[in-house]
Each structure stands twice: as structure tokens, then as C-alpha cells.
Scaffold this active site. Structure first.
Site, PDB file in Angstrom:
ATOM      1  N   GLY A  18       0.805  -1.232   0.000  1.00 18.30           N
ATOM      2  CA  GLY A  18       0.000   0.000   0.000  1.00 18.30           C
ATOM      3  C   GLY A  18       0.831   1.273   0.000  1.00 18.30           C
ATOM      4  N   TYR A 148      22.937  -2.826   4.365  1.00 20.13           N
ATOM      5  CA  TYR A 148      23.721  -3.133   5.571  1.00 20.13           C
ATOM      6  C   TYR A 148      23.571  -4.599   5.979  1.00 20.13           C
ATOM      7  CZ  TYR A 148      19.267  -1.465   7.631  1.00 20.13           C
ATOM      8  OH  TYR A 148      17.948  -1.244   7.909  1.00 20.13           O
TER       9      TYR A 148
HETATM   10  C1  HXC Z   1      12.822   2.765  20.307  1.00 20.80           C
HETATM   11  C2  HXC Z   1      10.746   1.973  19.684  1.00 20.80           C
HETATM   12  C3  HXC Z   1      10.670   2.918  18.643  1.00 20.80           C
HETATM   13  C4  HXC Z   1      11.773   3.823  18.474  1.00 20.80           C
HETATM   14  C5  HXC Z   1       8.866   1.741  18.621  1.00 20.80           C
HETATM   15  N1  HXC Z   1       9.608   1.273  19.628  1.00 20.80           N
HETATM   16  N2  HXC Z   1       9.503   2.743  18.001  1.00 20.80           N
HETATM   17  N3  HXC Z   1      11.804   1.886  20.509  1.00 20.80           N
HETATM   18  N4  HXC Z   1      12.816   3.705  19.333  1.00 20.80           N
HETATM   19  N5  HXC Z   1      11.795   4.731  17.516  1.00 20.80           N
HETATM   20  C6  HXC Z   1       9.259   0.211  20.569  1.00 20.80           C
HETATM   21  C7  HXC Z   1       7.992   0.521  21.347  1.00 20.80           C
HETATM   22  O1  HXC Z   1       8.261   1.337  22.485  1.00 20.80           O
HETATM   23  C8  HXC Z   1       7.540  -0.888  21.757  1.00 20.80           C
HETATM   24  O2  HXC Z   1       8.282  -1.375  22.845  1.00 20.80           O
HETATM   25  C9  HXC Z   1       7.943  -1.730  20.552  1.00 20.80           C
HETATM   26  O3  HXC Z   1       8.941  -0.984  19.846  1.00 20.80           O
HETATM   27  C10 HXC Z   1       6.776  -1.967  19.630  1.00 20.80           C
HETATM   28  O4  HXC Z   1       6.224  -0.697  19.273  1.00 20.80           O
HETATM   29  P1  HXC Z   1       4.752  -0.568  18.682  1.00 20.80           P
HETATM   30  O5  HXC Z   1       4.578   0.836  18.234  1.00 20.80           O
HETATM   31  O6  HXC Z   1       3.760  -1.145  19.645  1.00 20.80           O
HETATM   32  O7  HXC Z   1       4.879  -1.605  17.480  1.00 20.80           O
HETATM   33  P2  HXC Z   1       4.048  -1.759  16.182  1.00 20.80           P
HETATM   34  O8  HXC Z   1       2.758  -1.004  16.239  1.00 20.80           O
HETATM   35  O9  HXC Z   1       4.019  -3.205  15.910  1.00 20.80           O
HETATM   36  O10 HXC Z   1       4.948  -1.008  15.056  1.00 20.80           O
HETATM   37  C11 HXC Z   1       6.120  -1.604  14.540  1.00 20.80           C
HETATM   38  C12 HXC Z   1       7.197  -0.549  14.294  1.00 20.80           C
HETATM   39  C13 HXC Z   1       6.646   0.653  13.485  1.00 20.80           C
HETATM   40  C14 HXC Z   1       8.352  -1.255  13.591  1.00 20.80           C
HETATM   41  C15 HXC Z   1       7.686  -0.034  15.666  1.00 20.80           C
HETATM   42  O11 HXC Z   1       7.691   1.580  13.228  1.00 20.80           O
HETATM   43  C16 HXC Z   1       6.019   0.232  12.190  1.00 20.80           C
HETATM   44  O12 HXC Z   1       4.840  -0.109  12.144  1.00 20.80           O
HETATM   45  N6  HXC Z   1       6.774   0.234  11.068  1.00 20.80           N
HETATM   46  C17 HXC Z   1       6.291  -0.198   9.739  1.00 20.80           C
HETATM   47  C18 HXC Z   1       6.823   0.629   8.614  1.00 20.80           C
HETATM   48  C19 HXC Z   1       8.291   0.916   8.654  1.00 20.80           C
HETATM   49  O13 HXC Z   1       8.969   0.756   9.656  1.00 20.80           O
HETATM   50  N7  HXC Z   1       8.836   1.368   7.488  1.00 20.80           N
HETATM   51  C20 HXC Z   1      10.244   1.660   7.346  1.00 20.80           C
HETATM   52  C21 HXC Z   1      10.893   0.618   6.507  1.00 20.80           C
HETATM   53  S1  HXC Z   1      12.409   1.276   5.914  1.00 20.80           S
HETATM   54  P3  HXC Z   1       7.669  -1.418  24.349  1.00 20.80           P
HETATM   55  O14 HXC Z   1       8.717  -2.115  25.135  1.00 20.80           O
HETATM   56  O15 HXC Z   1       7.477   0.017  24.737  1.00 20.80           O
HETATM   57  O16 HXC Z   1       6.376  -2.169  24.268  1.00 20.80           O
HETATM   58  C22 HXC Z   1      13.611   0.134   6.003  1.00 20.80           C
HETATM   59  C23 HXC Z   1      14.850   0.461   5.202  1.00 20.80           C
HETATM   60  C24 HXC Z   1      15.923   1.113   5.901  1.00 20.80           C
HETATM   61  O17 HXC Z   1      13.475  -0.874   6.576  1.00 20.80           O
HETATM   62  C25 HXC Z   1      16.995   1.706   5.036  1.00 20.80           C
HETATM   63  C26 HXC Z   1      16.735   3.124   4.696  1.00 20.80           C
HETATM   64  C27 HXC Z   1      17.870   3.797   3.988  1.00 20.80           C
HETATM   65  P1  NAP Z   2       7.182   1.628   3.976  1.00 22.74           P
HETATM   66  O1  NAP Z   2       6.416   2.432   3.004  1.00 22.74           O
HETATM   67  O2  NAP Z   2       7.045   1.946   5.412  1.00 22.74           O
HETATM   68  O3  NAP Z   2       6.858   0.107   3.705  1.00 22.74           O
HETATM   69  C1  NAP Z   2       6.667  -0.859   4.672  1.00 22.74           C
HETATM   70  C2  NAP Z   2       5.364  -1.561   4.392  1.00 22.74           C
HETATM   71  O4  NAP Z   2       5.282  -2.718   5.206  1.00 22.74           O
HETATM   72  C3  NAP Z   2       4.140  -0.714   4.689  1.00 22.74           C
HETATM   73  O5  NAP Z   2       3.267  -0.744   3.596  1.00 22.74           O
HETATM   74  C4  NAP Z   2       3.497  -1.395   5.885  1.00 22.74           C
HETATM   75  O6  NAP Z   2       2.083  -1.285   5.830  1.00 22.74           O
HETATM   76  C5  NAP Z   2       3.967  -2.834   5.709  1.00 22.74           C
HETATM   77  N1  NAP Z   2       4.012  -3.559   6.979  1.00 22.74           N
HETATM   78  C6  NAP Z   2       4.696  -3.211   8.092  1.00 22.74           C
HETATM   79  N2  NAP Z   2       4.473  -4.097   9.064  1.00 22.74           N
HETATM   80  C7  NAP Z   2       3.651  -5.035   8.550  1.00 22.74           C
HETATM   81  C8  NAP Z   2       3.062  -6.219   9.075  1.00 22.74           C
HETATM   82  N3  NAP Z   2       3.293  -6.596  10.322  1.00 22.74           N
HETATM   83  N4  NAP Z   2       2.264  -6.954   8.262  1.00 22.74           N
HETATM   84  C9  NAP Z   2       2.029  -6.571   6.991  1.00 22.74           C
HETATM   85  N5  NAP Z   2       2.550  -5.453   6.440  1.00 22.74           N
HETATM   86  C10 NAP Z   2       3.356  -4.708   7.212  1.00 22.74           C
HETATM   87  O7  NAP Z   2       8.750   1.716   3.663  1.00 22.74           O
HETATM   88  P2  NAP Z   2       9.576   1.486   2.317  1.00 22.74           P
HETATM   89  O8  NAP Z   2      10.718   2.424   2.385  1.00 22.74           O
HETATM   90  O9  NAP Z   2       8.711   1.467   1.135  1.00 22.74           O
HETATM   91  O10 NAP Z   2      10.171   0.018   2.554  1.00 22.74           O
HETATM   92  C11 NAP Z   2       9.829  -1.062   1.707  1.00 22.74           C
HETATM   93  C12 NAP Z   2      10.905  -2.120   1.781  1.00 22.74           C
HETATM   94  O11 NAP Z   2      12.124  -1.600   1.279  1.00 22.74           O
HETATM   95  C13 NAP Z   2      11.211  -2.621   3.176  1.00 22.74           C
HETATM   96  O12 NAP Z   2      11.500  -3.996   3.145  1.00 22.74           O
HETATM   97  C14 NAP Z   2      12.443  -1.852   3.552  1.00 22.74           C
HETATM   98  O13 NAP Z   2      13.212  -2.491   4.541  1.00 22.74           O
HETATM   99  C15 NAP Z   2      13.147  -1.817   2.206  1.00 22.74           C
HETATM  100  N6  NAP Z   2      14.152  -0.771   2.090  1.00 22.74           N
HETATM  101  C16 NAP Z   2      13.783   0.507   1.920  1.00 22.74           C
HETATM  102  C17 NAP Z   2      14.754   1.480   1.775  1.00 22.74           C
HETATM  103  C18 NAP Z   2      14.414   2.916   1.532  1.00 22.74           C
HETATM  104  O14 NAP Z   2      15.328   3.732   1.448  1.00 22.74           O
HETATM  105  N7  NAP Z   2      13.166   3.284   1.402  1.00 22.74           N
HETATM  106  C19 NAP Z   2      16.095   1.126   1.832  1.00 22.74           C
HETATM  107  C20 NAP Z   2      16.436  -0.213   2.024  1.00 22.74           C
HETATM  108  C21 NAP Z   2      15.447  -1.155   2.136  1.00 22.74           C
HETATM  109  P3  NAP Z   2       1.197  -1.257   7.179  1.00 22.74           P
HETATM  110  O15 NAP Z   2       1.865  -0.268   8.084  1.00 22.74           O
HETATM  111  O16 NAP Z   2      -0.160  -0.848   6.719  1.00 22.74           O
HETATM  112  O17 NAP Z   2       1.221  -2.654   7.702  1.00 22.74           O
END
Ligand code: HXC
Ligand code: NAP
Length: 283
Positions: A18, A148
Site C-alpha cells: 500500500g 547493511y
Molecule cells: C525505540 C521503539 C521505537 C523507536 C517503537 N519502539 N519505536 N523503541 N525507538 N523509535 C518500541 C515501542 O516502544 C515498543 O516497545 C515496541 O517498539 C513496539 O512498538 P509498537 O509501536 O507497539 O509496534 P508496532 O505497532 O508493531 O509497530 C512496529 C514498528 C513501526 C516497527 C515499531 O515503526 C512500524 O509499524 N513500522 C512499519 C513501517 C516501517 O517501519 N517502514 C520503514 C521501513 S524502511 P515497548 O517495550 O514500549 O512495548 C527500512 C529500510 C531502511 O526498513 C533503510 C533506509 C535507507
Molecule cells: P514503507 O512504506 O514503510 O513500507 C513498509 C510496508 O510494510 C508498509 O506498507 C506497511 O504497511 C507494511 N508492513 C509493516 N508491518 C507489517 C506487518 N506486520 N504486516 C504486513 N505489512 C506490514 O517503507 P519502504 O521504504 O517502502 O520500505 C519497503 C521495503 O524496502 C522494506 O522492506 C524496507 O526495509 C526496504 N528498504 C527501503 C529502503 C528505503 O530507502 N526506502 C532502503 C532499504 C530497504 P502497514 O503499516 O499498513 O502494515
């Protein structure tokens, strides 16, 4: 470069479809003729992406599903099959990540990321492959990793993600061999920085840091989504039939920039080089 029907006849289960890169891949694969089945936790972004695909004349459906929950993944996979028939391709793109000092993390914070990235990838991969193996049909798995993990170098401040993505790479290489006999290919992409709301909101601490990252990048720019979606389309297509167990880095040379011992010499301007060279003792 790509035929418009490159992915015609294909049915793709794409996690995190999405938003961000998942959304971009979904739109691109649909343009190349594939039928998409998108999952994520939130329904709204999935619905929007599907509507965009429909407006372009493509085929897409979705269901809300949390990849951490194996039963929910099983149900979603069955729903996808009921919708499109056989699902032949899985893209594990869903992820969770945030920056934090590792000594401050709670066990639940570590678990939150690892369970989405590593457990979630395993759940979807197994649910997908069991069906394909039982029916003696081949298939394609593409895992979205990070540099990484790919470079086996890890990264501070994103330790749960580094651990989980390294696990995904181990899974990629292991299953590529184990399931080759079933004609299931398993590959990965390791993207460098590609601006998305999800990544930037969690991992880009400030405008100043963004400028620093851009300036340090060998190409002085971040990735464009179509650069990644083209690579993904190629890897899942029949054109890449002999690519198996590979992780392709797409980052404009960013991780190598940090690795080479003398790469910081890039900061020396040409004029200073000329002075240095002029001052060098000649034999
Ligand atoms: C420290 C944190 C935190 C933070 C959450 N937590 N955010 N701890 N620093 N910034 C802790 C909370 O306090 C909690 O612990 C536990 O993590 C779970 O948090 P929730 O919010 O309850 O979890 P949840 O709702 O399941 O959300 C999962 C999430 C959130 C990972 C924390 O960020 C998420 O939904 N992310 C999905 C999308 C996403 O991350 N996209 C980025 C992908 S980019 P406690 O102990 O308090 O219960 C990527 C590429 C990287 O991966 C490379 C880029 C160049
Ligand atoms: P993003 O938009 O935050 O994508 C993450 C997606 O994962 C969201 O659509 C989120 O939707 C879904 N998701 C998270 N938790 C989930 C769960 N428990 N079940 C099902 N769906 C879940 O970030 P993005 O940058 O596009 O990242 C996409 C991929 O690229 C990831 O694997 C990331 O590690 C990788 N990546 C991104 C970058 C970058 O620079 N953007 C660099 C290196 C790697 P919901 O929150 O609705 O669940």
C-alpha cells in the site's frame, strides 16, 4: 527495455503493497500485465493502491493482513488464490524499522522489527511455497533486503533491522538451493536510500542529516523508485530464469563509499590535488 506484457499471466502476492516501494512495485508490475494481490496491516493504503491500478486498467486486489501472524498469512494466501487462481510470485517487501541507540531498546522493540521482517518473510515464503510444491508448480520469491545486511557489515542504530534482514538473506541463499528442485527461485534486492514516507519519517533524523547523506553519496542523489521497480520486474520475470540465490545491490555505490579506506579523499577538490601532485617529490 521491457515488453509491456513481460509479466502477463503472472499473479503476484506482494506484502506492504500500500505504501512506498511496495506501492511503486505494485503499480509497475500491474503495468507489465501482472495481477496483484496486496497485503498490509492498514486497509486504506492498500485500497488506494488498488484503485490506482484499476484506473490504469490493471488488475489488483487486497486484504488486510499482519505478516507476523502465520494463520492470517495462510488465510490471505487462500483469499489471493480464490481471487486470482494460482499465485506464482511472492514479493516480501513488508518491513518495520526505526533508529535507536541499541542499549535503550526494550525486548519488545527488538521483537517488533524482527517479527515483521524475519518471521513475516518466513511465514509468507512457507505459505507460498507449500502450495507450489504440493501442486508441482515452480515459483518466484523476491525479498527486499537492505545494503547493511547484503554487505554483511551490519549497521549501528538499526540493529533489529540489520539482524532481521541478515536473516532474510540467509533464508534467500538457503532456500534458493533447497527449493531449486521445485523450480522455485529465491532472490533479493538490497536497496540503498530511496525516499519514502515510511523510511524517511523513521530513519532521517533531520534536513541537515539528509543533506549530509546526499553529499556523502558518490552519485549525490538518492534512488528513483522506477530504478528499483525495473530491477524487481527483471528479477521476477522469465528473463532472469538462471538467477537464483542472488542479492542485487541497488544503491549507486553508496555502501562501497563507506567501505573503501581512501574514499574520503573524494572531499579533496581538483585544485588541491594539483597542488599535492606538484609538491610530490620527483625522482
Ligand atoms: C525505540 C521503539 C521505537 C523507536 C517503537 N519502539 N519505536 N523503541 N525507538 N523509535 C518500541 C515501542 O516502544 C515498543 O516497545 C515496541 O517498539 C513496539 O512498538 P509498537 O509501536 O507497539 O509496534 P508496532 O505497532 O508493531 O509497530 C512496529 C514498528 C513501526 C516497527 C515499531 O515503526 C512500524 O509499524 N513500522 C512499519 C513501517 C516501517 O517501519 N517502514 C520503514 C521501513 S524502511 P515497548 O517495550 O514500549 O512495548 C527500512 C529500510 C531502511 O526498513 C533503510 C533506509 C535507507
Ligand atoms: P514503507 O512504506 O514503510 O513500507 C513498509 C510496508 O510494510 C508498509 O506498507 C506497511 O504497511 C507494511 N508492513 C509493516 N508491518 C507489517 C506487518 N506486520 N504486516 C504486513 N505489512 C506490514 O517503507 P519502504 O521504504 O517502502 O520500505 C519497503 C521495503 O524496502 C522494506 O522492506 C524496507 O526495509 C526496504 N528498504 C527501503 C529502503 C528505503 O530507502 N526506502 C532502503 C532499504 C530497504 P502497514 O503499516 O499498513 O502494515
Amino acid at each position: 527495455m521491457f515488453q509491456p506484457d513481460l509479466l502477463k499471466g503472472r499473479a503476484i502476492f506482494l506484502t506492504g503493497g500500500g505504501t512506498g516501494l511496495g506501492r511503486s512495485m505494485a503499480l509497475h508490475f500491474a503495468k507489465l500485465g501482472a495481477r496483484l494481490f496486496l497485503i498490509g496491516r492498514r486497509e486504506e493504503p492498500l485500497k488506494k493502491t488498488c484503485e490506482e491500478i484499476h484506473r490504469d486498467g490493471g488488475a489488483a486486489a487486497y486484504t488486510a493482513c499482519d505478516v507476523r501472524d502465520y494463520d492470517a498469512v495462510e488465510t490471505a494466501m487462500t483469499t489471493a488464490e480464490n481471487h486470482w487462481g494460482e499465485i506464482d510470485t511472492l514479493v516480501n517487501n513488508a518491513a518495520g524499522n526505526f533508529m535507536a541507540r541499541t542499549e535503550t531498546l526494550s525486548p519488545n522493540a527488538f521483537q517488533a522489527v524482527v517479527s515483521i521482517v524475519l518471521n513475516g518473510t518466513f511465514h509468507c515464503t512457507q505459505a507460498f511455497a507449500r502450495r507450489r510444491i504440493a501442486k508441482k508448480l515452480g515459483g518466484n520469491v523476491l525479498n527486499i533486503s537492505t545494503t547493511y545486511a547484503a554487505a554483511n557489515c551490519g549497521s549501528g542504530y538499526v540493529v533489529p533491522s540489520a539482524c532481521a534482514k541478515a536473516g532474510v538473506l540467509a533464508m534467500t541463499a538457503s532456500l534458493a538451493v533447497e527449493w531449486a528442485k521445485y523450480h522455485i527461485r529465491v532472490n533479493a534486492i538490497a536497496p540503498g536510500p530511496f525516499p519514502t514516507e515510511g523510511a524517511w519519517s523513521r530513519l532521517m533524523p533531520s534536513q541537515q542529516f539528509e543533506e549530509y547523506a546526499l553529499n556523502k553519496h558518490p552519485m549525490k542523489r538518492f534512488g528513483k523508485h522506477d530504478e528499483l521497480t525495473n530491477l524487481a520486474a527483471f528479477l521476477i520475470s522469465d528473463m532472469a530464469e538462471y538467477i537464483n540465490g542472488e542479492c542485487v545491490v541497488i544503491d549507486g555505490g553508496q555502501w562501497l563509499r563507506g567501505a573503501g579506506e581512501f574514499n574520503d579523499l573524494a572531499m579533496i577538490p581538483d585544485a588541491a590535488w594539483e597542488q599535492l601532485e606538484a609538491a610530490r617529490p620527483k625522482k
